[in-house]
Design a protein around this motif. Structure first.
Motif, PDB file in Angstrom:
ATOM      1  N   MET A   1       0.846  -1.186   0.000  1.00  0.00           N
ATOM      2  CA  MET A   1       0.000   0.000   0.000  1.00  0.00           C
ATOM      3  C   MET A   1       0.889   1.246   0.000  1.00  0.00           C
ATOM      4  SD  MET A   1      -3.319   0.537   2.354  1.00  0.00           S
ATOM      5  CE  MET A   1      -4.212  -0.759   1.519  1.00  0.00           C
ATOM      6  N   PHE A   2       0.592   2.184  -0.843  1.00  0.00           N
ATOM      7  CA  PHE A   2       1.401   3.394  -1.002  1.00  0.00           C
ATOM      8  C   PHE A   2       2.816   3.101  -1.497  1.00  0.00           C
ATOM      9  CE2 PHE A   2      -1.412   3.934   2.734  1.00  0.00           C
ATOM     10  CZ  PHE A   2      -2.339   4.734   2.133  1.00  0.00           C
ATOM     11  N   ALA A   3       2.974   1.969  -2.189  1.00  0.00           N
ATOM     12  CA  ALA A   3       4.296   1.571  -2.664  1.00  0.00           C
ATOM     13  C   ALA A   3       4.495   1.888  -4.141  1.00  0.00           C
ATOM     14  CB  ALA A   3       4.508   0.075  -2.422  1.00  0.00           C
ATOM     15  N   GLY A   4       3.473   2.409  -4.791  1.00  0.00           N
ATOM     16  CA  GLY A   4       3.590   2.713  -6.208  1.00  0.00           C
ATOM     17  C   GLY A   4       3.199   1.560  -7.119  1.00  0.00           C
ATOM     18  N   LYS A   5       2.444   0.604  -6.603  1.00  0.00           N
ATOM     19  CA  LYS A   5       2.066  -0.560  -7.406  1.00  0.00           C
ATOM     20  C   LYS A   5       1.238  -0.160  -8.619  1.00  0.00           C
ATOM     21  CE  LYS A   5      -0.101  -2.687  -4.140  1.00  0.00           C
ATOM     22  NZ  LYS A   5       0.054  -1.600  -3.151  1.00  0.00           N
ATOM     23  N   THR A   6       0.216   0.658  -8.380  1.00  0.00           N
ATOM     24  CA  THR A   6      -0.645   1.058  -9.493  1.00  0.00           C
ATOM     25  C   THR A   6       0.101   1.965 -10.455  1.00  0.00           C
ATOM     26  OG1 THR A   6      -2.611   0.834  -8.093  1.00  0.00           O
ATOM     27  CG2 THR A   6      -2.837   2.146 -10.100  1.00  0.00           C
ATOM     28  N   THR A   7       0.966   2.812  -9.938  1.00  0.00           N
ATOM     29  CA  THR A   7       1.799   3.654 -10.800  1.00  0.00           C
ATOM     30  C   THR A   7       2.627   2.792 -11.744  1.00  0.00           C
ATOM     31  OG1 THR A   7       1.961   5.348  -9.076  1.00  0.00           O
ATOM     32  CG2 THR A   7       3.623   5.407 -10.823  1.00  0.00           C
ATOM     33  N   GLU A   8       3.228   1.738 -11.214  1.00  0.00           N
ATOM     34  CA  GLU A   8       4.036   0.837 -12.033  1.00  0.00           C
ATOM     35  C   GLU A   8       3.161   0.079 -13.034  1.00  0.00           C
ATOM     36  OE1 GLU A   8       7.055   0.553 -12.538  1.00  0.00           O
ATOM     37  OE2 GLU A   8       7.268  -1.380 -13.544  1.00  0.00           O
ATOM     38  N   CYS A 129       7.712   4.162   5.501  1.00  0.00           N
ATOM     39  CA  CYS A 129       7.089   4.106   6.827  1.00  0.00           C
ATOM     40  C   CYS A 129       6.671   5.511   7.269  1.00  0.00           C
ATOM     41  CB  CYS A 129       8.043   3.493   7.847  1.00  0.00           C
ATOM     42  SG  CYS A 129       7.350   3.442   9.523  1.00  0.00           S
ATOM     43  N   THR A 130       5.407   5.625   7.687  1.00  0.00           N
ATOM     44  CA  THR A 130       4.903   6.940   8.085  1.00  0.00           C
ATOM     45  C   THR A 130       5.428   7.376   9.449  1.00  0.00           C
ATOM     46  OG1 THR A 130       2.923   5.898   9.003  1.00  0.00           O
ATOM     47  CG2 THR A 130       2.788   6.719   6.738  1.00  0.00           C
ATOM     48  N   VAL A 131       6.085   6.450  10.164  1.00  0.00           N
ATOM     49  CA  VAL A 131       6.642   6.797  11.484  1.00  0.00           C
ATOM     50  C   VAL A 131       8.102   7.220  11.368  1.00  0.00           C
ATOM     51  CG1 VAL A 131       7.173   5.951  13.807  1.00  0.00           C
ATOM     52  CG2 VAL A 131       5.047   5.242  12.659  1.00  0.00           C
ATOM     53  N   CYS A 132       8.904   6.413  10.630  1.00  0.00           N
ATOM     54  CA  CYS A 132      10.352   6.651  10.660  1.00  0.00           C
ATOM     55  C   CYS A 132      10.978   6.902   9.288  1.00  0.00           C
ATOM     56  CB  CYS A 132      11.061   5.465  11.319  1.00  0.00           C
ATOM     57  SG  CYS A 132      11.029   3.966  10.315  1.00  0.00           S
ATOM     58  N   ARG A 141      -4.036  -0.663   9.683  1.00  0.00           N
ATOM     59  CA  ARG A 141      -5.315   0.033   9.639  1.00  0.00           C
ATOM     60  C   ARG A 141      -5.387   0.937  10.860  1.00  0.00           C
ATOM     61  NH1 ARG A 141     -10.344  -2.074   7.965  1.00  0.00           N
ATOM     62  NH2 ARG A 141      -9.641  -4.189   8.280  1.00  0.00           N
ATOM     63  N   LEU A 142      -5.719   2.194  10.649  1.00  0.00           N
ATOM     64  CA  LEU A 142      -5.772   3.125  11.767  1.00  0.00           C
ATOM     65  C   LEU A 142      -6.958   2.794  12.664  1.00  0.00           C
ATOM     66  CD1 LEU A 142      -4.932   6.430   9.884  1.00  0.00           C
ATOM     67  CD2 LEU A 142      -3.385   4.856  11.072  1.00  0.00           C
ATOM     68  N   GLU A 143      -6.772   2.916  13.952  1.00  0.00           N
ATOM     69  CA  GLU A 143      -7.818   2.575  14.907  1.00  0.00           C
ATOM     70  C   GLU A 143      -9.070   3.397  14.660  1.00  0.00           C
ATOM     71  OE1 GLU A 143      -6.290   3.032  18.782  1.00  0.00           O
ATOM     72  OE2 GLU A 143      -5.305   1.088  18.803  1.00  0.00           O
ATOM     73  N   GLN A 166      -1.969   3.139   6.820  1.00  0.00           N
ATOM     74  CA  GLN A 166      -0.662   3.780   6.731  1.00  0.00           C
ATOM     75  C   GLN A 166       0.408   2.730   6.498  1.00  0.00           C
ATOM     76  OE1 GLN A 166       0.035   6.177  10.220  1.00  0.00           O
ATOM     77  NE2 GLN A 166      -1.192   7.885   9.437  1.00  0.00           N
ATOM     78  N   ALA A 167       1.404   3.065   5.685  1.00  0.00           N
ATOM     79  CA  ALA A 167       2.532   2.172   5.442  1.00  0.00           C
ATOM     80  C   ALA A 167       3.448   2.178   6.661  1.00  0.00           C
ATOM     81  CB  ALA A 167       3.299   2.645   4.211  1.00  0.00           C
ATOM     82  N   ARG A 168       3.984   0.996   6.994  1.00  0.00           N
ATOM     83  CA  ARG A 168       4.862   0.880   8.158  1.00  0.00           C
ATOM     84  C   ARG A 168       5.999  -0.091   7.880  1.00  0.00           C
ATOM     85  NH1 ARG A 168       2.089   2.541  12.855  1.00  0.00           N
ATOM     86  NH2 ARG A 168       0.768   4.283  12.209  1.00  0.00           N
ATOM     87  N   CYS A 169       7.119   0.168   8.522  1.00  0.00           N
ATOM     88  CA  CYS A 169       8.239  -0.767   8.487  1.00  0.00           C
ATOM     89  C   CYS A 169       7.982  -1.881   9.508  1.00  0.00           C
ATOM     90  CB  CYS A 169       9.543  -0.044   8.806  1.00  0.00           C
ATOM     91  SG  CYS A 169       9.670   0.459  10.526  1.00  0.00           S
ATOM     92  N   ARG A 170       8.901  -2.837   9.573  1.00  0.00           N
ATOM     93  CA  ARG A 170       8.721  -3.946  10.503  1.00  0.00           C
ATOM     94  C   ARG A 170       8.625  -3.467  11.954  1.00  0.00           C
ATOM     95  NH1 ARG A 170       9.493  -9.291  10.205  1.00  0.00           N
ATOM     96  NH2 ARG A 170      10.323  -9.130   8.087  1.00  0.00           N
TER      97      ARG A 170
END
Ligand SMILES: [Zn+2]
Length: 186
Positions: A1-8, A129-132, A141-143, A166-170
């Motif tokens: 999600m938000f990785a550019g899949k559809t763009t590609e 990642c939207t955090v870091c 999924r946001l609460e 939101q996209a997140r890292c591990r």
């Protein structure tokens, strides 16, 4: 999600059409975020699509001379898509499939894992990642964003944008306030 899949995906469709190729673009009928029969990237690229409710409908939309089939948000079409895609490829068509490989709770999201195993080529895109700001292979999924019930991996439960996921890292793949899932580490 938000990785550019559809763009590609749209980029590959555009290239094929510039080369004069007949292309079938497929989306899920219930994913109408961008209007019926249309797929669009977060960056605004868009292309008309054939909206289907089941993977089995895809071959019926082939036109004479179709050489490329492009499927967006393939996770909505379920495991049935594997046999359909295999059949199209066996018939000599090029098939490009874009979709989520993991669910919001970090589990494999079929049919993408199976399709990746069977594909000649796999392009793994990551978001930020939207955090870091690191590479993000996961999303959360946001609460309180969606009342998904037990349909968390259905189209209705998954259609959403930046307001829902939101996209997140591990390291940040859990929602604040919820305990970490104990799923298999990938
Ligand atoms: Zn992070």
């Amino acid at each position: 999600m938000f990785a550019g899949k559809t763009t590609e995906l749209v980029r590959r469709v555009d290239r094929a059409r510039i080369a004069g190729c007949e292309v079938l673009v497929v989306s899920h009928a219930l994913d109408d975020r961008h209007g019926p029969g249309r797929i669009a990237s977060h960056t605004g690229l868009a292309v008309a699509s054939r909206a289907v409710t089941r993977a089995a409908e895809i071959p019926g939309h082939l036109q004479p001379g179709t050489v490329l089939v492009a499927v967006d948000e393939a996770q909505f079409l379920g495991p049935e898509l594997v046999d359909v895609v295999t059949g199209l490829a066996d018939d000599g068509l090029d098939v490009v499939v874009a979709g989520l490989t993991v669910t919001f709770d970090g589990r494999p999201f079929e049919p993408l894992p199976s399709l990746m195993a069977l594909a000649e080529s796999v392009t793994r895109l990551t978001a930020v990642c939207t955090v870091c700001g690191r590479d993000a292979a996961y999303h959360v999924r946001l609460e309180g964003a969606v009342a998904g019930g037990d349909a968390l991996t259905t189209v209705a439960g998954y259609v959403g944008g930046a307001e829902t996921y939101q996209a997140r890292c591990r390291a940040h793949r859990t929602v604040t306030g919820q305990s970490s899932t104990s799923g298999t580490k990938l």
